[in-house]
Design a protein around this motif. Sequence first.
Motif, PDB file in Angstrom:
ATOM      1  N   PHE A  38      -9.693  -1.303  -4.058  1.00 39.08           N
ATOM      2  CA  PHE A  38      -8.896  -1.312  -2.827  1.00 39.08           C
ATOM      3  C   PHE A  38      -8.054  -0.039  -2.709  1.00 39.08           C
ATOM      4  O   PHE A  38      -7.905   0.518  -1.617  1.00 39.08           O
ATOM      5  N   SER A  39      -7.527   0.438  -3.821  1.00 45.80           N
ATOM      6  CA  SER A  39      -6.726   1.665  -3.770  1.00 45.80           C
ATOM      7  C   SER A  39      -7.589   2.863  -3.386  1.00 45.80           C
ATOM      8  O   SER A  39      -7.091   3.830  -2.796  1.00 45.80           O
ATOM      9  N   GLY A  40      -8.889   2.807  -3.713  1.00 44.16           N
ATOM     10  CA  GLY A  40      -9.782   3.869  -3.284  1.00 44.16           C
ATOM     11  C   GLY A  40      -9.876   3.947  -1.773  1.00 44.16           C
ATOM     12  O   GLY A  40      -9.822   5.033  -1.177  1.00 44.16           O
ATOM     13  N   THR A  41      -9.993   2.777  -1.144  1.00 48.66           N
ATOM     14  CA  THR A  41     -10.028   2.740   0.325  1.00 48.66           C
ATOM     15  C   THR A  41      -8.711   3.223   0.914  1.00 48.66           C
ATOM     16  O   THR A  41      -8.686   4.024   1.863  1.00 48.66           O
ATOM     17  N   ILE A  42      -7.599   2.750   0.332  1.00 51.39           N
ATOM     18  CA  ILE A  42      -6.276   3.135   0.834  1.00 51.39           C
ATOM     19  C   ILE A  42      -6.044   4.640   0.681  1.00 51.39           C
ATOM     20  O   ILE A  42      -5.565   5.321   1.601  1.00 51.39           O
ATOM     21  N   GLY A  43      -6.375   5.183  -0.489  1.00 50.52           N
ATOM     22  CA  GLY A  43      -6.122   6.598  -0.758  1.00 50.52           C
ATOM     23  C   GLY A  43      -6.868   7.503   0.205  1.00 50.52           C
ATOM     24  O   GLY A  43      -6.286   8.449   0.764  1.00 50.52           O
ATOM     25  N   THR A  44      -8.157   7.220   0.409  1.00 51.72           N
ATOM     26  CA  THR A  44      -8.947   8.047   1.318  1.00 51.72           C
ATOM     27  C   THR A  44      -8.431   7.959   2.747  1.00 51.72           C
ATOM     28  O   THR A  44      -8.284   8.982   3.437  1.00 51.72           O
ATOM     29  N   CYS A  45      -8.134   6.729   3.197  1.00 46.55           N
ATOM     30  CA  CYS A  45      -7.709   6.548   4.590  1.00 46.55           C
ATOM     31  C   CYS A  45      -6.323   7.141   4.845  1.00 46.55           C
ATOM     32  O   CYS A  45      -6.100   7.779   5.887  1.00 46.55           O
ATOM     33  N   LEU A  46      -5.380   6.945   3.931  1.00 51.13           N
ATOM     34  CA  LEU A  46      -4.040   7.497   4.137  1.00 51.13           C
ATOM     35  C   LEU A  46      -4.045   9.027   4.101  1.00 51.13           C
ATOM     36  O   LEU A  46      -3.384   9.682   4.917  1.00 51.13           O
TER      37      LEU A  46
END
Length: 554
Positions: A468-476
Amino acid sequence: MANTHIDQAAKIPQVPPDECISETTEKILPTSSTLDSAPQLDDDGSTQHRAALSRARRVVVAGLMITPYFLTSSNSASAFMLIPSIQRDLGGSQLAVQWVASAYTLANGCGLLVSGRLADMYGRKKLFLIGMCLNGVFCLASGFIRILIPLCILRALAGLGLAIAMPAGFGIIGSTFDQEPGRTIAFAIMGTGWPLGSGVSQVLGAFIATARPESWSYIFVLLGGLAIVTAAVTLFVIPMDKDPKRRLVDRRIDMIGAVLITLAISLLSFSITQGGLVHRGWREPYIPCVFCLSIITVLAFGLWQHHLKRKNALPPLVDLDIFTRFKGKITALLAVTFTSYTAINGWLYVASQWFQVLKGETPLEFALHTLTAPIMGLVACLIVPLVAVRVRAPILLVFGCFSTAAACWLFAAQPSGSTYWSFEFIANIVNPWGADFTVGIGSVLISNFAIGDEQSLLGALFQTVIAFSGTIGTCLASLIQTKQYESSGDIRKSLDAAWWFLAGMSWLACLITIAFLRDIKLAKDVKRDLAHLDKGAEIATAIPSDPTTIQTSG
């Protein structure tokens, strides 16, 4: 020093330290005689001897558990590298083609928690085999599909297959390697799958991206074949779990909880991913609505788990007491993992923009200029077992997170016109330490925090946070960079804003570690050292964290 669990009633003598740790490589893993002589507590209160695996077989088991992590990293990295090739071959908008990669990561993150619980209940080898076979079949099929929507569906099913296999693999390591330093070494070996997969797929993807448009399918066929081969070897090498009926009194599945948490993670990941892909982003009305619905579903899941625990009517999918155990140490570790991996995954995105957009490099040039990072990541994974048994865990976590922060501000602070070797090369060297120390040390900690049959479940919780942090990091990172570019029109300034945000996330991980994990000593001894904080853990330190007796027949 090894920490051998002691059964007070049976008066089992503690294994001398020199039998567990040796300066020679041959004695790194526990010997068969050591395992034969150490009685294990069975569920009915009796002691049984754990059937020993040879040293060679245990090494093969540890090596096999690399594969799910290797495949997860390879599939994600290669899919993003191949998006231009897929678009040229199949047509469609860039947004539509992005879902070839996003569908995989979305499905992979959604299935981990439920799969972890199922692995603890019904057998880890069974779930591992099912997951690897599903991934292999759907990866192979992806290589022969030339229609975009079916391809996205197949990629999602392939990601779900690895979501089934990964928690089971974590549990296999946690239950098979129950003595130090073999346990720490096994988790470190498992963690090498991330940098290996990233590095290999990065180079292969770059070469394929510069070849014929239809050649993108080759990498999916290769990865699918690797999954099938791994499943075949697993069938004969990894021993079956003991009948789970004897390990768990109540094997009923919390179907409502499973549906709620899967739906919540799916909606949350979809809203964040889609918000970073569509042109208007979060200004699209449906995206905030989906995001709010996901938060409501998460709250509903928490209330439902609390209700089951209070009424004692059905075993909850996730015991919420996990998050308060050891005075919140598990929650703090998950927070460190989330912030650290947000920075790591954001770094990958911003680095691609830096080299390919700002500097105008080709995909192959970008791959070669960042190849140092996965190589150093592999080095970091190999160093973990050497330092984890000698250096306190919070020191290693802070060092790793600070290194990733340094990699971000090296990019942001470098003067225009600087050479690659003066700043970017150094940033590639220091960047991976945050991810690989977090995975290596975090895996040992989270496994040792487990009480009873929680190995795969806690492993799945840890892996869900990483996904989930992978998705958050890329999107932010994408959102910050885009907004800054829209306001300034300066691509360098927009990238610098993203770099400083990612550095801040890494510094936040350092602060969380210092504030909440500073009293942890060696990762391998965490349950013994913190047992006074939790009565349940105090009891568990007298018995193995996973009292599963395994058979040697496949």
